[in-house]
Design an enzyme around this catalytic site. Sequence first.
Site, PDB file in Angstrom:
ATOM      1  N   GLN A 277      53.141  47.913   6.175  1.00 30.05           N
ATOM      2  CA  GLN A 277      52.541  46.609   6.482  1.00 30.05           C
ATOM      3  C   GLN A 277      52.934  46.099   7.878  1.00 30.05           C
ATOM      4  O   GLN A 277      52.117  45.495   8.571  1.00 30.05           O
ATOM      5  CB  GLN A 277      52.917  45.569   5.435  1.00 30.05           C
ATOM      6  CG  GLN A 277      52.103  44.308   5.636  1.00 30.05           C
ATOM      7  CD  GLN A 277      52.256  43.301   4.530  1.00 30.05           C
ATOM      8  OE1 GLN A 277      53.375  42.913   4.203  1.00 30.05           O
ATOM      9  NE2 GLN A 277      51.157  42.896   3.951  1.00 30.05           N
ATOM     10  N   GLN A 334      54.622  51.325  21.595  1.00 27.96           N
ATOM     11  CA  GLN A 334      55.626  51.135  20.547  1.00 27.96           C
ATOM     12  C   GLN A 334      55.248  51.920  19.281  1.00 27.96           C
ATOM     13  O   GLN A 334      56.089  52.571  18.663  1.00 27.96           O
ATOM     14  CB  GLN A 334      55.748  49.634  20.229  1.00 27.96           C
ATOM     15  CG  GLN A 334      56.836  49.272  19.245  1.00 27.96           C
ATOM     16  CD  GLN A 334      58.228  49.466  19.835  1.00 27.96           C
ATOM     17  OE1 GLN A 334      58.396  49.501  21.052  1.00 27.96           O
ATOM     18  NE2 GLN A 334      59.207  49.650  18.964  1.00 27.96           N
ATOM     19  N   GLY A 337      56.151  55.430  19.378  1.00 29.91           N
ATOM     20  CA  GLY A 337      57.586  55.728  19.414  1.00 29.91           C
ATOM     21  C   GLY A 337      57.957  56.498  20.671  1.00 29.91           C
ATOM     22  O   GLY A 337      57.374  56.282  21.740  1.00 29.91           O
ATOM     23  N   GLU A 361      43.732  40.247  42.148  1.00 28.35           N
ATOM     24  CA  GLU A 361      42.598  39.300  42.058  1.00 28.35           C
ATOM     25  C   GLU A 361      43.025  37.957  41.465  1.00 28.35           C
ATOM     26  O   GLU A 361      42.281  37.317  40.720  1.00 28.35           O
ATOM     27  CB  GLU A 361      41.422  39.931  41.324  1.00 28.35           C
ATOM     28  CG  GLU A 361      40.940  41.163  42.082  1.00 28.35           C
ATOM     29  CD  GLU A 361      39.459  41.400  42.078  1.00 28.35           C
ATOM     30  OE1 GLU A 361      38.718  40.521  41.640  1.00 28.35           O
ATOM     31  OE2 GLU A 361      39.062  42.477  42.557  1.00 28.35           O
TER      32      GLU A 361
HETATM   33  N1  CAA Z   1      33.666  29.208  44.765  1.00 29.87           N
HETATM   34  C1  CAA Z   1      33.233  28.594  45.890  1.00 29.87           C
HETATM   35  N2  CAA Z   1      34.042  27.780  46.617  1.00 29.87           N
HETATM   36  C2  CAA Z   1      35.297  27.581  46.188  1.00 29.87           C
HETATM   37  C3  CAA Z   1      35.795  28.193  45.029  1.00 29.87           C
HETATM   38  C4  CAA Z   1      34.921  29.025  44.307  1.00 29.87           C
HETATM   39  N3  CAA Z   1      35.331  29.659  43.203  1.00 29.87           N
HETATM   40  N4  CAA Z   1      37.088  27.832  44.855  1.00 29.87           N
HETATM   41  C5  CAA Z   1      37.394  27.012  45.863  1.00 29.87           C
HETATM   42  N5  CAA Z   1      36.305  26.862  46.657  1.00 29.87           N
HETATM   43  C6  CAA Z   1      36.208  26.023  47.840  1.00 29.87           C
HETATM   44  C7  CAA Z   1      36.557  24.577  47.528  1.00 29.87           C
HETATM   45  O1  CAA Z   1      35.429  23.862  47.062  1.00 29.87           O
HETATM   46  C8  CAA Z   1      37.036  24.069  48.856  1.00 29.87           C
HETATM   47  O2  CAA Z   1      35.896  23.801  49.668  1.00 29.87           O
HETATM   48  P1  CAA Z   1      35.829  22.489  50.614  1.00 29.87           P
HETATM   49  O3  CAA Z   1      36.877  22.623  51.637  1.00 29.87           O
HETATM   50  O4  CAA Z   1      34.461  22.506  51.186  1.00 29.87           O
HETATM   51  O5  CAA Z   1      36.094  21.321  49.707  1.00 29.87           O
HETATM   52  C9  CAA Z   1      37.720  25.275  49.453  1.00 29.87           C
HETATM   53  O6  CAA Z   1      37.198  26.422  48.788  1.00 29.87           O
HETATM   54  C10 CAA Z   1      39.225  25.244  49.297  1.00 29.87           C
HETATM   55  O7  CAA Z   1      39.497  25.164  47.921  1.00 29.87           O
HETATM   56  P2  CAA Z   1      40.961  24.802  47.412  1.00 29.87           P
HETATM   57  O8  CAA Z   1      41.456  23.603  48.175  1.00 29.87           O
HETATM   58  O9  CAA Z   1      40.927  24.726  45.923  1.00 29.87           O
HETATM   59  O10 CAA Z   1      41.794  26.062  47.909  1.00 29.87           O
HETATM   60  P3  CAA Z   1      43.354  26.356  47.790  1.00 29.87           P
HETATM   61  O11 CAA Z   1      43.855  26.741  49.121  1.00 29.87           O
HETATM   62  O12 CAA Z   1      44.032  25.243  47.046  1.00 29.87           O
HETATM   63  O13 CAA Z   1      43.379  27.664  46.879  1.00 29.87           O
HETATM   64  C11 CAA Z   1      43.444  28.989  44.900  1.00 29.87           C
HETATM   65  C12 CAA Z   1      42.922  27.731  45.596  1.00 29.87           C
HETATM   66  C13 CAA Z   1      42.704  29.054  43.575  1.00 29.87           C
HETATM   67  C14 CAA Z   1      44.934  28.958  44.656  1.00 29.87           C
HETATM   68  C15 CAA Z   1      43.055  30.213  45.766  1.00 29.87           C
HETATM   69  O14 CAA Z   1      43.807  30.247  46.925  1.00 29.87           O
HETATM   70  C16 CAA Z   1      43.226  31.543  45.053  1.00 29.87           C
HETATM   71  O15 CAA Z   1      42.364  31.966  44.300  1.00 29.87           O
HETATM   72  N6  CAA Z   1      44.363  32.260  45.301  1.00 29.87           N
HETATM   73  C17 CAA Z   1      44.531  33.607  44.796  1.00 29.87           C
HETATM   74  C18 CAA Z   1      44.015  34.623  45.773  1.00 29.87           C
HETATM   75  C19 CAA Z   1      43.649  35.915  45.124  1.00 29.87           C
HETATM   76  O16 CAA Z   1      43.091  35.961  44.033  1.00 29.87           O
HETATM   77  N7  CAA Z   1      43.915  37.023  45.809  1.00 29.87           N
HETATM   78  C20 CAA Z   1      43.518  38.289  45.305  1.00 29.87           C
HETATM   79  C21 CAA Z   1      43.390  39.241  46.414  1.00 29.87           C
HETATM   80  S1  CAA Z   1      41.999  40.267  46.265  1.00 29.87           S
HETATM   81  C22 CAA Z   1      42.439  41.582  45.332  1.00 29.87           C
HETATM   82  O17 CAA Z   1      43.425  41.606  44.667  1.00 29.87           O
HETATM   83  C23 CAA Z   1      41.393  42.632  45.333  1.00 29.87           C
HETATM   84  C24 CAA Z   1      41.854  43.993  45.044  1.00 29.87           C
HETATM   85  O18 CAA Z   1      41.988  44.804  45.944  1.00 29.87           O
HETATM   86  C25 CAA Z   1      41.993  44.447  43.645  1.00 29.87           C
END
Ligand code: CAA
Length: 381
Positions: A277, A334, A337, A361
Amino acid sequence: MELTREQLMIQKMAREFARKDLAPQAAERDQKHEYPAESLKKMGELGLLGMLVPEEYGGEDMDTVSYALAMSEVAYACASTAVIMSVHNSICCGSLLRFGSEEQKQQYLVPMARGEFIASFALSEPEAGSDPASMSTTAEKDGDFYVLNGTKRWITGGATSELFIVLAKTDPDADHKGISAFLITRDLQGFSTGRLEDKMGQCASDTTDLLFSDCRVPADRMLGKEGEGFIVAMSGLDDGRIGIAALSLGLGQAALDEAVNYSKQRVQFGRPIADNQGLRWMVADMATDVEAARLLVLNAAAKKDKKEKCSKEASMAKLHASEMANRVTGQALQIHGGYGYTREFPVERFYRDARVLTIYEGTSQIQKIVIANEVLGDKKK
Ligand code: CAA
């Protein structure tokens, strides 16, 4: 959610390809850190590299639900191949489709959608991961060119892709509004691939630095408008997170299936361990976890198909599915094992491949920022 006949057909096609072509080679490629070049070629022929692109640009014009189903099937067999497929389809084809000029679409999107080459996305830097707006790579205007300088880090396909969407600051004094996106190809002088990461998992997909040293990029390589790069990246990541969530789902399902098979065959105390179980409850938890991820992934994909903003749904799907994949691959190991801790069984690879899913991402913590901001409607960092 009921799938349409067409969606089921695409799922079947991707499943047959992945289990016949990808699965048998996945362990060896992981161990040899070997890029799946031949498989990607076949995926291009099958239409798996331009799934969301309209037919007029060489794609298959499928819906996001079909794409998510196909992604899960590819990940079920090989997570390394799936991440290449996800970055190429979701972020790169998607961004060109949304922000590319007609010339850029003809020149880059058409061959990408046909799978003639693979594209990568370069946002992160050594000192700018979760906070990409603080990036320090610069793109200084010089006549009809932009001159790029800086280092990009953690770039999936950095050593193998032929096109890169690169984010750089055209106005270093502005925050996210000073960022622009560029289409970079390998022939550009001053652009090179840097160090190759020695990773824990997803080893058949390379991850490297990209180096820019006075790299002169023609101004018509800008994707979107000057200062629009952050929006290019964020909207690309909405789609990308659905891709990674679907990848996580496929990996979790693979681990669950391995655990079920093993627990029926492994005999201890004179009976299969599946009769205990304690183990049955583990399987019930795992199956529920996988199913919840499936519903969140399909929900996010369906929302995108309705052309509605899906940042919250994409982040929820990515958060739950990536955490689920870590839990379920750990539980599957797990159940195996000591054997699970060896390369004799695929769960060892699944466990390693799952680990990065809550990191790239956008980490799980970043997904929670996005979800909370959307739910509360009062943006906070
Ligand atoms: N779609 C469209 N516009 C968006 C949006 C979205 N999903 N999210 C935010 N925006 C816009 C906002 O409306 C804002 O626009 P305005 O200036 O015109 O108002 C602008 O973007 C800034 O938004 P925030 O102030 O919310 O931005 P922030 O600096 O606070 O960041 C965050 C927000 C969610 C933390 C963002 O920085 C983030 O997603 N960080 C993580 C980054 C990430 O995922 N990196 C992954 C790298 S890629 C990768 O890994 C690929 C790979 O190779 C596998």
